[in-house]
Design a protein around this motif. Structure first.
Motif, PDB file in Angstrom:
ATOM      1  N   PRO A 179       0.809  -1.222   0.000  1.00  0.00           N
ATOM      2  CA  PRO A 179       0.000   0.000   0.000  1.00  0.00           C
ATOM      3  C   PRO A 179       0.845   1.276   0.000  1.00  0.00           C
ATOM      4  CG  PRO A 179      -0.910  -1.601   1.525  1.00  0.00           C
ATOM      5  CD  PRO A 179       0.408  -2.157   1.066  1.00  0.00           C
ATOM      6  N   LEU A 180       0.419   2.246  -0.779  1.00  0.00           N
ATOM      7  CA  LEU A 180       1.177   3.488  -0.903  1.00  0.00           C
ATOM      8  C   LEU A 180       1.242   4.262   0.409  1.00  0.00           C
ATOM      9  CD1 LEU A 180      -0.017   4.781  -4.389  1.00  0.00           C
ATOM     10  CD2 LEU A 180       2.149   3.686  -3.830  1.00  0.00           C
ATOM     11  N   ASP A 181       0.292   4.032   1.306  1.00  0.00           N
ATOM     12  CA  ASP A 181       0.315   4.793   2.557  1.00  0.00           C
ATOM     13  C   ASP A 181       1.477   4.371   3.465  1.00  0.00           C
ATOM     14  OD1 ASP A 181      -0.545   2.359   3.577  1.00  0.00           O
ATOM     15  OD2 ASP A 181      -2.564   3.063   4.077  1.00  0.00           O
ATOM     16  N   GLN A 182       2.195   3.312   3.085  1.00  0.00           N
ATOM     17  CA  GLN A 182       3.378   2.910   3.834  1.00  0.00           C
ATOM     18  C   GLN A 182       4.651   3.584   3.317  1.00  0.00           C
ATOM     19  OE1 GLN A 182       3.878  -1.301   4.488  1.00  0.00           O
ATOM     20  NE2 GLN A 182       1.672  -1.690   4.490  1.00  0.00           N
ATOM     21  N   LEU A 183       4.514   4.374   2.253  1.00  0.00           N
ATOM     22  CA  LEU A 183       5.665   4.988   1.610  1.00  0.00           C
ATOM     23  C   LEU A 183       5.624   6.508   1.754  1.00  0.00           C
ATOM     24  CD1 LEU A 183       5.685   2.741  -1.569  1.00  0.00           C
ATOM     25  CD2 LEU A 183       6.874   2.373   0.587  1.00  0.00           C
ATOM     26  N   SER A 184       6.653   7.165   1.232  1.00  0.00           N
ATOM     27  CA  SER A 184       6.770   8.607   1.404  1.00  0.00           C
ATOM     28  C   SER A 184       5.699   9.355   0.611  1.00  0.00           C
ATOM     29  CB  SER A 184       8.150   9.076   0.948  1.00  0.00           C
ATOM     30  OG  SER A 184       8.263   8.966  -0.465  1.00  0.00           O
ATOM     31  N   GLU A 185       5.495  10.610   0.980  1.00  0.00           N
ATOM     32  CA  GLU A 185       4.519  11.432   0.264  1.00  0.00           C
ATOM     33  C   GLU A 185       4.917  11.599  -1.189  1.00  0.00           C
ATOM     34  OE1 GLU A 185       2.489  15.905   0.494  1.00  0.00           O
ATOM     35  OE2 GLU A 185       3.889  15.227   2.054  1.00  0.00           O
ATOM     36  N   GLU A 186       6.225  11.708  -1.450  1.00  0.00           N
ATOM     37  CA  GLU A 186       6.703  11.862  -2.826  1.00  0.00           C
ATOM     38  C   GLU A 186       6.310  10.658  -3.675  1.00  0.00           C
ATOM     39  OE1 GLU A 186      10.898  12.577  -5.274  1.00  0.00           O
ATOM     40  OE2 GLU A 186      10.904  12.266  -3.106  1.00  0.00           O
ATOM     41  N   VAL A 187       6.503   9.466  -3.125  1.00  0.00           N
ATOM     42  CA  VAL A 187       6.138   8.263  -3.862  1.00  0.00           C
ATOM     43  C   VAL A 187       4.623   8.157  -4.004  1.00  0.00           C
ATOM     44  CG1 VAL A 187       6.153   5.736  -3.790  1.00  0.00           C
ATOM     45  CG2 VAL A 187       8.233   7.022  -3.256  1.00  0.00           C
ATOM     46  N   ARG A 188       3.897   8.512  -2.946  1.00  0.00           N
ATOM     47  CA  ARG A 188       2.426   8.465  -3.024  1.00  0.00           C
ATOM     48  C   ARG A 188       1.916   9.378  -4.128  1.00  0.00           C
ATOM     49  NH1 ARG A 188       2.816   8.796   2.674  1.00  0.00           N
ATOM     50  NH2 ARG A 188       2.044  10.937   2.674  1.00  0.00           N
ATOM     51  N   THR A 189       2.551  10.530  -4.283  1.00  0.00           N
ATOM     52  CA  THR A 189       2.136  11.468  -5.332  1.00  0.00           C
ATOM     53  C   THR A 189       2.474  10.926  -6.720  1.00  0.00           C
ATOM     54  OG1 THR A 189       2.440  13.354  -3.843  1.00  0.00           O
ATOM     55  CG2 THR A 189       2.422  13.808  -6.215  1.00  0.00           C
ATOM     56  N   ALA A 190       3.698  10.395  -6.850  1.00  0.00           N
ATOM     57  CA  ALA A 190       4.161   9.927  -8.158  1.00  0.00           C
ATOM     58  C   ALA A 190       3.380   8.710  -8.649  1.00  0.00           C
ATOM     59  CB  ALA A 190       5.654   9.609  -8.097  1.00  0.00           C
TER      60      ALA A 190
END
Length: 383
Positions: A340-351
């Motif tokens: 899940p993207l919520d486990q990663l950085s905001e930059e990755v979540r955006t990209a």
């Protein structure tokens, strides 16, 4: 303790299918106490050079730093050219109770090995697998674990193509209206060209038939490809230089980046990485077509059942599914995360906010892809 990375290209004995690993002693290499250490994990990679670099430069150093008593030895097979021999080798080792020389297999061979019951069931061995959506896990096949994902996109020079095609029919019409300005690599040399060929063939394959061809091998169903082969033959005169196909995904990207063509299919991760490092100009854009879209999905990895190093192999695969490594995959090769993207950085979540590997259109089962590659060689160039 000195760490060594064992870097080599796998050499194969064509008749026996046996694999000989070439060991190297380069600086910064990863391998605890040498390549014969039974604690080391031997990984077979059947991918492109960007994946080789990801492992050598990022994933292996991080793993050996966290697990200094476990080395990682890589057997690299560019584009999986020897994957058939590799799977045969694993089957022979399993039948004979012998050391397979490989503990982890990656890419299409993992799917083949899983289908042949040559992989360990990862349930209970890899805690991080619980973070991956069940449908992504199921698509990887028996015994296989998805650890990164990507899709093929349509890249185009926006200075020459202000209104790019957005469906397959529009793309085929554009190719014919703009002779010499489109290309794709031969499918045997890279997945982006293979995805284009697959998508054209799929235009004429009923959905229920295609579903069977993505989950198993049914050679008789390949008759549904006939109209697609005729379509690809007709395109010969309209592609780059009247029928010249680049060698590999990078060959296609180089023609696009240098302005020799205006449009081509590209891997999402290679494209985004190229834009990030400046090898692809910002004027080159990418989008996903529809009706149908290009193929994509998660890359599988699995633990060989005949291996006696399964515990350490499981540690390595579980390590790959941790947020830090999923973040590294996104940052280094622009690969889609499988957790899940919520486990990663905001930059990755955006990209990667719109990147959903579970919704990507899967490609054909490995044996069908092998047939596709060989049939393209026979039926398309020069016709």
């Amino acid at each position: 303790m000195t760490r060594r990375r064992i870097l080599c290209t796998a050499a194969f004995l064509a008749v026996t299918g046996l694999l000989t690993a070439c060991a190297g002693n380069g600086p910064g290499a990863a391998g605890a106490q040498g390549s014969d250490n039974p604690q080391n994990v031997r990984v077979y990679l059947a991918s492109d050079t960007n994946i080789q670099e990801l492992w050598e430069d990022t994933l292996i150093p991080a793993f050996t730093a966290a697990n200094p008593d476990i080395g990682v030895e890589v057997q690299f097979d560019l584009h999986g050219n020897n994957q058939t021999q590799t799977v045969a080798k694993l089957a022979a080792a399993d039948a004979q109770g012998a050391d397979p020389g490989i503990d982890i297999v990656e890419g299409d061979p993992a799917q083949q090995a899983g289908a042949a019951d040559l992989l360990v069931d990862p349930a209970g061995l890899i805690p991080g697998l619980s973070a991956v959506a069940p449908d992504i896990v199921a698509a990887a096949g028996p015994g296989a674990v998805p650890y990164r994902a990507s899709s093929v996109l349509l890249a185009y020079d926006s200075t020459k193509v202000p209104n790019p095609p957005r469906t397959l029919d529009e793309l085929l019409a554009w190719i014919k209206a703009n002779p010499g300005q489109f290309t794709y690599n031969s499918p045997k040399t890279g997945g982006s060209g293979q995805a284009f060929v697959t998508t054209v063939l799929d235009k004429f394959v009923p959905p229920d038939v295609r579903a069977q061809m993505t989950t198993g091998y049914h050679k008789d169903l390949e008759s549904h490809w006939d109209e697609g082969w005729r379509t690809l033959q007709e395109l010969n005169q309209y592609v780059f230089q009247g029928g010249v196909y680049p060698n590999g995904n990078n060959g296609t990207l180089e023609l696009l980046a240098s302005g020799q063509v205006s449009m081509s299919p590209v891997w999402s991760d290679q494209f985004l990485t190229g834009q990030r490092n400046g090898t692809i100009p910002p004027t080159v854009k990418a989008l996903q077509i529809s009706d149908p879209p290009f193929t994509g999905g998660a890359t599988p990895i699995g633990i060989v059942k005949a291996s006696d190093r399964q515990e350490n192999a499981a540690k390595l695969i579980d390590f790959l599914l941790q947020p830090a490594q999923q973040q590294a995959i996104a940052e280094k090769i622009a690969g889609y995360p499988v957790i899940p993207l919520d486990q990663l950085s905001e930059e990755v979540r955006t990209a990667f906010g719109d990147a959903r590997p579970d919704q990507l259109r899967p490609t054909y089962f490995t044996d069908h892809k092998n047939d596709l590659n060989n049939l393209w060689d026979q039926l398309v160039p020069g016709h």
